[in-house]
Design an enzyme around this catalytic site. Sequence first.
Site, PDB file in Angstrom:
ATOM      1  N   TYR A 135       0.846  -1.179   0.000  1.00 51.44           N
ATOM      2  CA  TYR A 135       0.000   0.000   0.000  1.00 51.44           C
ATOM      3  C   TYR A 135       0.886   1.236   0.000  1.00 51.44           C
ATOM      4  CZ  TYR A 135      -3.701   3.119   1.707  1.00 51.44           C
ATOM      5  OH  TYR A 135      -4.623   4.133   1.853  1.00 51.44           O
ATOM      6  N   GLN A 137       1.200   4.834  -0.218  1.00 54.28           N
ATOM      7  CA  GLN A 137       0.569   6.144  -0.127  1.00 54.28           C
ATOM      8  C   GLN A 137       1.589   7.204   0.278  1.00 54.28           C
ATOM      9  OE1 GLN A 137      -3.437   6.487   1.742  1.00 54.28           O
ATOM     10  NE2 GLN A 137      -2.432   7.879   3.179  1.00 54.28           N
ATOM     11  N   GLY A 177       5.140  -0.671   3.906  1.00 52.31           N
ATOM     12  CA  GLY A 177       5.637  -1.957   4.373  1.00 52.31           C
ATOM     13  C   GLY A 177       5.545  -2.990   3.261  1.00 52.31           C
ATOM     14  N   ARG A 334       0.716   2.333  39.624  1.00 49.05           N
ATOM     15  CA  ARG A 334       1.247   2.443  38.263  1.00 49.05           C
ATOM     16  C   ARG A 334       0.741   1.284  37.403  1.00 49.05           C
ATOM     17  NH1 ARG A 334       7.312   2.150  39.788  1.00 49.05           N
ATOM     18  NH2 ARG A 334       7.822   2.609  37.621  1.00 49.05           N
ATOM     19  N   GLU A 425      -1.602   5.044   9.935  1.00 48.03           N
ATOM     20  CA  GLU A 425      -3.074   5.167   9.899  1.00 48.03           C
ATOM     21  C   GLU A 425      -3.547   6.428  10.619  1.00 48.03           C
ATOM     22  OE1 GLU A 425      -5.455   3.553   8.277  1.00 48.03           O
ATOM     23  OE2 GLU A 425      -3.772   2.598   7.255  1.00 48.03           O
TER      24      GLU A 425
HETATM   25  C1  LIG Z   1       6.388   1.676  10.792  1.00 49.56           C
HETATM   26  C2  LIG Z   1       5.615   2.474   9.789  1.00 49.56           C
HETATM   27  C3  LIG Z   1       4.919   1.806   8.800  1.00 49.56           C
HETATM   28  C4  LIG Z   1       4.233   2.524   7.803  1.00 49.56           C
HETATM   29  N1  LIG Z   1       3.605   1.842   6.811  1.00 49.56           N
HETATM   30  C5  LIG Z   1       3.055   2.534   5.774  1.00 49.56           C
HETATM   31  C6  LIG Z   1       2.486   1.857   4.642  1.00 49.56           C
HETATM   32  O1  LIG Z   1       2.467   0.636   4.591  1.00 49.56           O
HETATM   33  N2  LIG Z   1       2.011   2.610   3.604  1.00 49.56           N
HETATM   34  C7  LIG Z   1       2.040   3.965   3.635  1.00 49.56           C
HETATM   35  O2  LIG Z   1       1.600   4.579   2.679  1.00 49.56           O
HETATM   36  N3  LIG Z   1       2.545   4.645   4.698  1.00 49.56           N
HETATM   37  C8  LIG Z   1       3.057   3.968   5.760  1.00 49.56           C
HETATM   38  N4  LIG Z   1       3.593   4.650   6.837  1.00 49.56           N
HETATM   39  C9  LIG Z   1       3.587   6.102   6.856  1.00 49.56           C
HETATM   40  C10 LIG Z   1       2.608   6.694   7.858  1.00 49.56           C
HETATM   41  O3  LIG Z   1       1.311   6.483   7.431  1.00 49.56           O
HETATM   42  C11 LIG Z   1       2.904   8.183   8.084  1.00 49.56           C
HETATM   43  O4  LIG Z   1       4.153   8.264   8.714  1.00 49.56           O
HETATM   44  C12 LIG Z   1       1.836   8.826   8.933  1.00 49.56           C
HETATM   45  O5  LIG Z   1       0.723   9.056   8.133  1.00 49.56           O
HETATM   46  C13 LIG Z   1       2.275  10.147   9.580  1.00 49.56           C
HETATM   47  O6  LIG Z   1       2.570  11.077   8.622  1.00 49.56           O
HETATM   48  P1  LIG Z   1       3.936  11.874   8.579  1.00 49.56           P
HETATM   49  O7  LIG Z   1       5.027  10.910   8.811  1.00 49.56           O
HETATM   50  O8  LIG Z   1       3.904  12.668   7.382  1.00 49.56           O
HETATM   51  O9  LIG Z   1       3.870  12.826   9.846  1.00 49.56           O
HETATM   52  P2  LIG Z   1       3.805  14.423   9.786  1.00 49.56           P
HETATM   53  O10 LIG Z   1       2.464  14.824   9.315  1.00 49.56           O
HETATM   54  O11 LIG Z   1       4.974  14.962   9.097  1.00 49.56           O
HETATM   55  O12 LIG Z   1       3.902  14.724  11.357  1.00 49.56           O
HETATM   56  C14 LIG Z   1       4.959  15.498  11.927  1.00 49.56           C
HETATM   57  C15 LIG Z   1       4.370  16.301  13.076  1.00 49.56           C
HETATM   58  O13 LIG Z   1       3.500  17.298  12.557  1.00 49.56           O
HETATM   59  C16 LIG Z   1       2.261  17.271  13.210  1.00 49.56           C
HETATM   60  N5  LIG Z   1       1.207  17.695  12.285  1.00 49.56           N
HETATM   61  C17 LIG Z   1       1.062  17.339  10.998  1.00 49.56           C
HETATM   62  N6  LIG Z   1      -0.030  17.934  10.480  1.00 49.56           N
HETATM   63  C18 LIG Z   1      -0.587  18.663  11.468  1.00 49.56           C
HETATM   64  C19 LIG Z   1      -1.743  19.495  11.575  1.00 49.56           C
HETATM   65  N7  LIG Z   1      -2.553  19.695  10.533  1.00 49.56           N
HETATM   66  N8  LIG Z   1      -2.016  20.065  12.757  1.00 49.56           N
HETATM   67  C20 LIG Z   1      -1.223  19.869  13.816  1.00 49.56           C
HETATM   68  N9  LIG Z   1      -0.112  19.108  13.769  1.00 49.56           N
HETATM   69  C21 LIG Z   1       0.195  18.512  12.609  1.00 49.56           C
HETATM   70  C22 LIG Z   1       2.093  15.850  13.682  1.00 49.56           C
HETATM   71  O14 LIG Z   1       1.233  15.778  14.800  1.00 49.56           O
HETATM   72  C23 LIG Z   1       3.525  15.466  14.040  1.00 49.56           C
HETATM   73  O15 LIG Z   1       3.795  15.870  15.350  1.00 49.56           O
HETATM   74  C24 LIG Z   1       4.251   3.934   7.847  1.00 49.56           C
HETATM   75  C25 LIG Z   1       4.924   4.595   8.883  1.00 49.56           C
HETATM   76  C26 LIG Z   1       5.603   3.889   9.842  1.00 49.56           C
HETATM   77  C27 LIG Z   1       6.333   4.628  10.925  1.00 49.56           C
HETATM   78  C1  LIG Z   2      22.028   0.250  32.110  1.00 50.20           C
HETATM   79  C2  LIG Z   2      22.239  -0.042  33.560  1.00 50.20           C
HETATM   80  C3  LIG Z   2      23.489   0.138  34.112  1.00 50.20           C
HETATM   81  C4  LIG Z   2      23.734  -0.191  35.438  1.00 50.20           C
HETATM   82  N1  LIG Z   2      25.011  -0.056  35.943  1.00 50.20           N
HETATM   83  C5  LIG Z   2      25.266  -0.506  37.199  1.00 50.20           C
HETATM   84  C6  LIG Z   2      26.591  -0.498  37.705  1.00 50.20           C
HETATM   85  O1  LIG Z   2      27.531  -0.053  37.049  1.00 50.20           O
HETATM   86  N2  LIG Z   2      26.822  -1.006  38.940  1.00 50.20           N
HETATM   87  C7  LIG Z   2      25.807  -1.506  39.711  1.00 50.20           C
HETATM   88  O2  LIG Z   2      26.064  -1.960  40.812  1.00 50.20           O
HETATM   89  N3  LIG Z   2      24.524  -1.513  39.267  1.00 50.20           N
HETATM   90  C8  LIG Z   2      24.235  -1.028  38.031  1.00 50.20           C
HETATM   91  N4  LIG Z   2      22.930  -1.038  37.553  1.00 50.20           N
HETATM   92  C9  LIG Z   2      21.855  -1.557  38.400  1.00 50.20           C
HETATM   93  C10 LIG Z   2      20.934  -0.460  38.917  1.00 50.20           C
HETATM   94  O3  LIG Z   2      21.582   0.303  39.870  1.00 50.20           O
HETATM   95  C11 LIG Z   2      19.661  -1.108  39.475  1.00 50.20           C
HETATM   96  O4  LIG Z   2      18.975  -1.686  38.405  1.00 50.20           O
HETATM   97  C12 LIG Z   2      18.801  -0.064  40.143  1.00 50.20           C
HETATM   98  O5  LIG Z   2      19.340   0.221  41.396  1.00 50.20           O
HETATM   99  C13 LIG Z   2      17.341  -0.483  40.316  1.00 50.20           C
HETATM  100  O6  LIG Z   2      17.247  -1.589  41.124  1.00 50.20           O
HETATM  101  P1  LIG Z   2      16.441  -2.891  40.672  1.00 50.20           P
HETATM  102  O7  LIG Z   2      16.831  -3.221  39.297  1.00 50.20           O
HETATM  103  O8  LIG Z   2      16.666  -3.865  41.740  1.00 50.20           O
HETATM  104  O9  LIG Z   2      14.924  -2.463  40.682  1.00 50.20           O
HETATM  105  P2  LIG Z   2      13.805  -3.019  41.672  1.00 50.20           P
HETATM  106  O10 LIG Z   2      14.031  -2.461  43.019  1.00 50.20           O
HETATM  107  O11 LIG Z   2      13.659  -4.466  41.529  1.00 50.20           O
HETATM  108  O12 LIG Z   2      12.530  -2.311  41.048  1.00 50.20           O
HETATM  109  C14 LIG Z   2      11.407  -3.009  40.523  1.00 50.20           C
HETATM  110  C15 LIG Z   2      10.159  -2.210  40.834  1.00 50.20           C
HETATM  111  O13 LIG Z   2       9.910  -2.238  42.225  1.00 50.20           O
HETATM  112  C16 LIG Z   2       9.699  -0.945  42.721  1.00 50.20           C
HETATM  113  N5  LIG Z   2      10.168  -0.868  44.090  1.00 50.20           N
HETATM  114  C17 LIG Z   2      11.310  -1.380  44.608  1.00 50.20           C
HETATM  115  N6  LIG Z   2      11.377  -1.092  45.911  1.00 50.20           N
HETATM  116  C18 LIG Z   2      10.293  -0.366  46.237  1.00 50.20           C
HETATM  117  C19 LIG Z   2       9.796   0.238  47.434  1.00 50.20           C
HETATM  118  N7  LIG Z   2      10.470   0.160  48.579  1.00 50.20           N
HETATM  119  N8  LIG Z   2       8.633   0.917  47.392  1.00 50.20           N
HETATM  120  C20 LIG Z   2       7.959   1.008  46.243  1.00 50.20           C
HETATM  121  N9  LIG Z   2       8.359   0.459  45.082  1.00 50.20           N
HETATM  122  C21 LIG Z   2       9.516  -0.228  45.079  1.00 50.20           C
HETATM  123  C22 LIG Z   2      10.454  -0.035  41.782  1.00 50.20           C
HETATM  124  O14 LIG Z   2       9.901   1.263  41.768  1.00 50.20           O
HETATM  125  C23 LIG Z   2      10.266  -0.743  40.440  1.00 50.20           C
HETATM  126  O15 LIG Z   2       9.048  -0.320  39.881  1.00 50.20           O
HETATM  127  C24 LIG Z   2      22.675  -0.676  36.239  1.00 50.20           C
HETATM  128  C25 LIG Z   2      21.406  -0.827  35.685  1.00 50.20           C
HETATM  129  C26 LIG Z   2      21.174  -0.519  34.362  1.00 50.20           C
HETATM  130  C27 LIG Z   2      19.795  -0.695  33.797  1.00 50.20           C
END
Ligand SMILES: Cc1cc2nc3c(=O)[nH]c(=O)nc-3n(C[C@H](O)[C@H](O)[C@H](O)COP(=O)(O)OP(=O)(O)OC[C@H]3O[C@@H](n4cnc5c(N)ncnc54)[C@H](O)[C@@H]3O)c2cc1C
Ligand SMILES: Cc1cc2nc3c(=O)[nH]c(=O)nc-3n(C[C@H](O)[C@H](O)[C@H](O)COP(=O)(O)OP(=O)(O)OC[C@H]3O[C@@H](n4cnc5c(N)ncnc54)[C@H](O)[C@@H]3O)c2cc1C
Lengths: 665, 665
Positions: A135, A137, A177, A334, A425
């Site tokens: 498609y 467009q 696509g 959440r 769409e």
């Molecule tokens: C994964 C993927 C698959 C797709 N598959 C297909 C497909 O199979 N065939 C096909 O034909 N197309 C396909 N598309 C294209 C898709 O339909 C367009 O990307 C979509 O219609 C959005 O248009 P745009 O990219 O021009 O966005 P834009 O219109 O350029 O949007 C940019 C920004 O401008 C804003 N904006 C635009 N107009 C207005 C307005 N009048 N008022 C206020 N804000 C506005 C929007 O909100 C947005 O924030 C695909 C896109 C993706 C990402």
């Molecule tokens: C890209 C990346 C790099 C990192 N690098 C390091 C590093 O270099 N060294 C290192 O030691 N660690 C590293 N970490 C680990 C990171 O510090 C931990 O992932 C982080 O502390 C969050 O802990 P968690 O994954 O145990 O989350 P969790 O505690 O398991 O969280 C899971 C969910 O439970 C909720 N939750 C947990 N406790 C409570 C509470 N008391 N009350 C309410 N909600 C709660 C959280 O909000 C969350 O929604 C890295 C992580 C990432 C993603």
Amino acid sequence: MEDVDHLAHERSKAQFDVEEMKIVWAGSRHAFEVTDRMSRLVASDPIFRKDNRTLLPRKELFKNTLRKAAHAWKRIIELRLTEEEASKLRFFADEPNFTELHWGMFVPFIKGQGTDEQQKKWLPLAYKMQIIGCYAQTELGHGSNVQGLETTATFDPLTDEFVIHSPTLASSKWWPGGLGKVSTHAVVFARLIITDDRDYGVHGFIVQLRSLDDHLPLPGITVGDIGNKFGSGAYNTMDNGLLRFDNVRIPRDQMLMRISQVTREGKYVQSNVPRQLVYGTMVYVRQTIVADASCALARAVCIATRYSAVRRQFGSQNGGVETQVIDYKTQQNRLFPLLASAYAFRFVGEWLKWLYTDVTQRLQAKDFSTLPEAHACTAGLKSLTTTVTADSIEECRKLCGGHGYLSCSGLPELFAVYIPACTYEGDNVVLLLQVARFLMKTVSQLPSGMKPVGTTAYLGRVEDLMQCHSTVKKAEDWLNPSVVLEVFEARATRLSVACAQNLSKFAKQEEGFLELAADLVEAAVAHCQLIVVSKFIEKLQEDIPGKGVKEQLQTLCYVYALNLLHKHLGDFVATGCITPKQASLANDQLRSLYSQVRPNAVALVDSFNYTDHYLSSILGRYDGNVYPKLYEEAWKDPLNESVVPDGYHEYIRPLLKQQLRNARL
Amino acid sequence: MEDVDHLAHERSKAQFDVEEMKIVWAGSRHAFEVTDRMSRLVASDPIFRKDNRTLLPRKELFKNTLRKAAHAWKRIIELRLTEEEASKLRFFADEPNFTELHWGMFVPFIKGQGTDEQQKKWLPLAYKMQIIGCYAQTELGHGSNVQGLETTATFDPLTDEFVIHSPTLASSKWWPGGLGKVSTHAVVFARLIITDDRDYGVHGFIVQLRSLDDHLPLPGITVGDIGNKFGSGAYNTMDNGLLRFDNVRIPRDQMLMRISQVTREGKYVQSNVPRQLVYGTMVYVRQTIVADASCALARAVCIATRYSAVRRQFGSQNGGVETQVIDYKTQQNRLFPLLASAYAFRFVGEWLKWLYTDVTQRLQAKDFSTLPEAHACTAGLKSLTTTVTADSIEECRKLCGGHGYLSCSGLPELFAVYIPACTYEGDNVVLLLQVARFLMKTVSQLPSGMKPVGTTAYLGRVEDLMQCHSTVKKAEDWLNPSVVLEVFEARATRLSVACAQNLSKFAKQEEGFLELAADLVEAAVAHCQLIVVSKFIEKLQEDIPGKGVKEQLQTLCYVYALNLLHKHLGDFVATGCITPKQASLANDQLRSLYSQVRPNAVALVDSFNYTDHYLSSILGRYDGNVYPKLYEEAWKDPLNESVVPDGYHEYIRPLLKQQLRNARL
Ligand SMILES: Cc1cc2nc3c(=O)[nH]c(=O)nc-3n(C[C@H](O)[C@H](O)[C@H](O)COP(=O)(O)OP(=O)(O)OC[C@H]3O[C@@H](n4cnc5c(N)ncnc54)[C@H](O)[C@@H]3O)c2cc1C
Ligand SMILES: Cc1cc2nc3c(=O)[nH]c(=O)nc-3n(C[C@H](O)[C@H](O)[C@H](O)COP(=O)(O)OP(=O)(O)OC[C@H]3O[C@@H](n4cnc5c(N)ncnc54)[C@H](O)[C@@H]3O)c2cc1C
Ligand SMILES: [Ca+2]
């Protein structure tokens, strides 16, 4: 093999019949049976494995997708699957590929816009996949504004052909696509130009792109893939393509002529088939997007819920077991509204399916009266549900803490593959502006006695709704469908009426519309949220069998509504629909609803009946056996093929061994 | 080479001195000069190219990162860069790698927690990178709850060693960056156990992991990468690792002993160095995270702003040029508050840097009075700024329509690489709960006359703030710093006080805290937003040179505040801080502020002074030459290496050529 169910205790707490809830979720016993069977068929077939997807480089990834698509088709034929079964099988194969556009856009478009002869010629080929279509467009320069497309289709009366041409770089087709590497044909949208140079606007044409012998692009056609997209795996299995035409000629009868025609003499004529038919197709496509939103949201929620029940953190005294994070109120606040939203979107999707049938029947009877409302409603629901789903997938990932960031949590790829639904769409903001336009029109016609229909019917009670005040006095008063409905209706009405009043202060309505666009979008959102709430409430008026099933749905319905009320408190309070005191009571009620959801949470996500294959998430495993499997999975990374990494000798060892003299650090 | 500036017209509209604004953004003329020089240095060096990153399979990607890290280090030495310059160079190289943890965690931790002797022994090795270290705290089973870590370090008095051990699968270290493949050493957090089996809680130990000769793991150590993470490219350049110890022995003097020690006899003793020092380090690390948030947000906003000025859609009459999408109010309403937030976060980050210096000085003088407040404040700002930045990057992507979904827009990778900031160094929700705890304590101490300090000082005016009503009567009244500040203070106060009152209804405070956690988090957010608003307002009280510069910042400050007010309208109206009428006036004012931002938007993002290399976005190119470059880029995809795709013969041709007999479809 590990056979312990680490979530058994959670499951035993459920206060309802999970098997019956599965049927409610599926829509019917029949739908459940088909879905269940197809999901297991896919899960048990090694060709459909997905676990290595995020590691493959683009070419291998794509080739593997072709393999799956061919295999799916083979199975569909071998097993003589019905259309319903085939579409479920494709759904659970869960990998974007060209067949989606072929079946989902190319075929329906020919059906909808082709004449009987055109259908007779093209559909059998398409049904047997002897041609593969897409498609086309969107262009590099135009997406949302379809009327601005630049590709031209100029009628040449000498040869009785159209000449398809890409006059500018920005007119290159871009995004379709299945276009990049696979499709042999496309429905191409182009401006129809007839010799006198008159521009008749955008029309659809069937254009062959590649030779059916060797798959090479036909003369005058440049076609390719547009390149890497968001994430790893994800939508990179799809060959979204670019396409340029250098004066490509097609026979006149390849313009889709059901609604308007070009005659042999080059005369443009409208047929007596109503143009409104186009909207019918849109309603159809967007309805499927809403249904898909509920599935994707349910998937993310299922992963986050199960993992939140497995994960323990804090709260132990002296080395005892720690608190499951699902017991924390912030986690519930959440997560549970997202669980409720999954169910809410499911039911509104079901209702949209009905709406589509209704619209189709009316169109056949030449009754166009409900079409604009149905169109606005599906546009709005597409926007609302996809926006919420995209945001919620990411929220579910965050709910899983650090481990959610691993590819094997399944959430990164789900996010990456889902988010384009907010854009294709119809860009979600552009769609809301359309809804707002329809609402403003509806409101402006009220004084003349025009009765609003369908989902806007409530606006007919504008006078009541502008004045009513909620009667809630204690928290439990909120557990009343008509109380909830009224405040949502009042809020939507008041936001729309306020916009209409502000618009009327502008000399030119159109200027006002542009200036107040942000407020208009908010009014449109309020309207759409009302629709979802009201359809959930309607669903609860049905007979729903199964122990405790209806009670659970009631709880979820209130969670959905009261959480929205809290999130948009400003709307409700500032327009005087509720008092701050009533808002605070709603909040109290919401907290106690969370406690009711808590023991049922795991069972409520089990009810989606998703296989581990479909979820493809270690955190969301049915058996909750998360840590050993995470550990196992890590070792599969290519980086772990050697203990000492590639590059050690060139780049690490010299660092470690250097003798620094002149460093300032 | 194309030399036209397609955005020249936009730039000519700016009403302020962009060069001066660049200095404001950088923080000082010196900072600007260093940043500018380092960013250009990186951009002009082909080894630092990034454009192929999302296409590389993991091993190649990683090897290439090693190459860049080694090259960066080489340049740092060759050019004898200062620490400031070196850190900027690494920043603009813009690729997560082991050096971040080495310089950002390993070195500071030894500095902060090591004794003088330990520092003397380890720091010179680390400074010269003769050892490479990481920070191994998190385990498979414990992240947020550091006190729950399970790795043990048992003192063996016979040998004067600690035995480091991983007693369970869940105790495997999991996540540390740089651990998987590169680090030779780690600061490992483990429970200190002394022979009598007493558990002294979690302490840090320096452990060598790999041989300095051949990089093989030392005996008893299992180490590897934890596998693929979100996105392509992105954080997959980092070897986040897993680590298990099987009774690994280290000398006693490798426990970091600045704050507490284990003697030769196995006695645990506290040193006279205050424990509070730990918080100083946290303040430092989180302050850098806030600064990084402003950079990442600015980057996304820069891309979306430039592209919104390039992109035209709708609004033309009869084939004239269409409207730039940046002119649509919905686009402005989504984009300009993010632009304002980038500046707001920049200034609050600058202030946090001051706060850190202040805290450090006080610590040296043994004044701990401001530490809890400073700690809560940095925790809250870390949470607020990273959450907003993560969401905003995705919003910027959506603002770019379909093209934002292409990898070459730069936004997908920016999102994927940024989002862990919401999780590491404290899960954002857990942090807000800490802030809330501090607020509740502060409020509860008010009656006893305790004077709140620093960013909570406003709570000292609780009586006034509980009663005040905004005096706004017309839209322009909102353009007054004290009017804005007062409503934010009143809202934050009222939410905190309401929580405190509700808490007091619970018999056990702790139960109440758990039950009301969601409300408490909202109060914490309100407090943090107030801090950002107030620091922005303070910034404006400085002398800011340059034509129009201060005026622009004023506009952005109001955009930031009034947009928040609109988003959290419920808080403001329900607590009676403002009336619905005043809210609507704020909205009117906001719209007119957008019109003031509009002509300056492109210049305001130019002021970030980002190179095209750093942005790595075709949509965000400085010259706005988007379409030709998108088209060019597409052809680089590996899928386009052949016209007929790999897999055609096996999987497409058979489909097209099959003779279907028994299909039901
Ligand atoms: C994964 C993927 C698959 C797709 N598959 C297909 C497909 O199979 N065939 C096909 O034909 N197309 C396909 N598309 C294209 C898709 O339909 C367009 O990307 C979509 O219609 C959005 O248009 P745009 O990219 O021009 O966005 P834009 O219109 O350029 O949007 C940019 C920004 O401008 C804003 N904006 C635009 N107009 C207005 C307005 N009048 N008022 C206020 N804000 C506005 C929007 O909100 C947005 O924030 C695909 C896109 C993706 C990402
Ligand atoms: C890209 C990346 C790099 C990192 N690098 C390091 C590093 O270099 N060294 C290192 O030691 N660690 C590293 N970490 C680990 C990171 O510090 C931990 O992932 C982080 O502390 C969050 O802990 P968690 O994954 O145990 O989350 P969790 O505690 O398991 O969280 C899971 C969910 O439970 C909720 N939750 C947990 N406790 C409570 C509470 N008391 N009350 C309410 N909600 C709660 C959280 O909000 C969350 O929604 C890295 C992580 C990432 C993603
Ligand atoms: Ca709120």
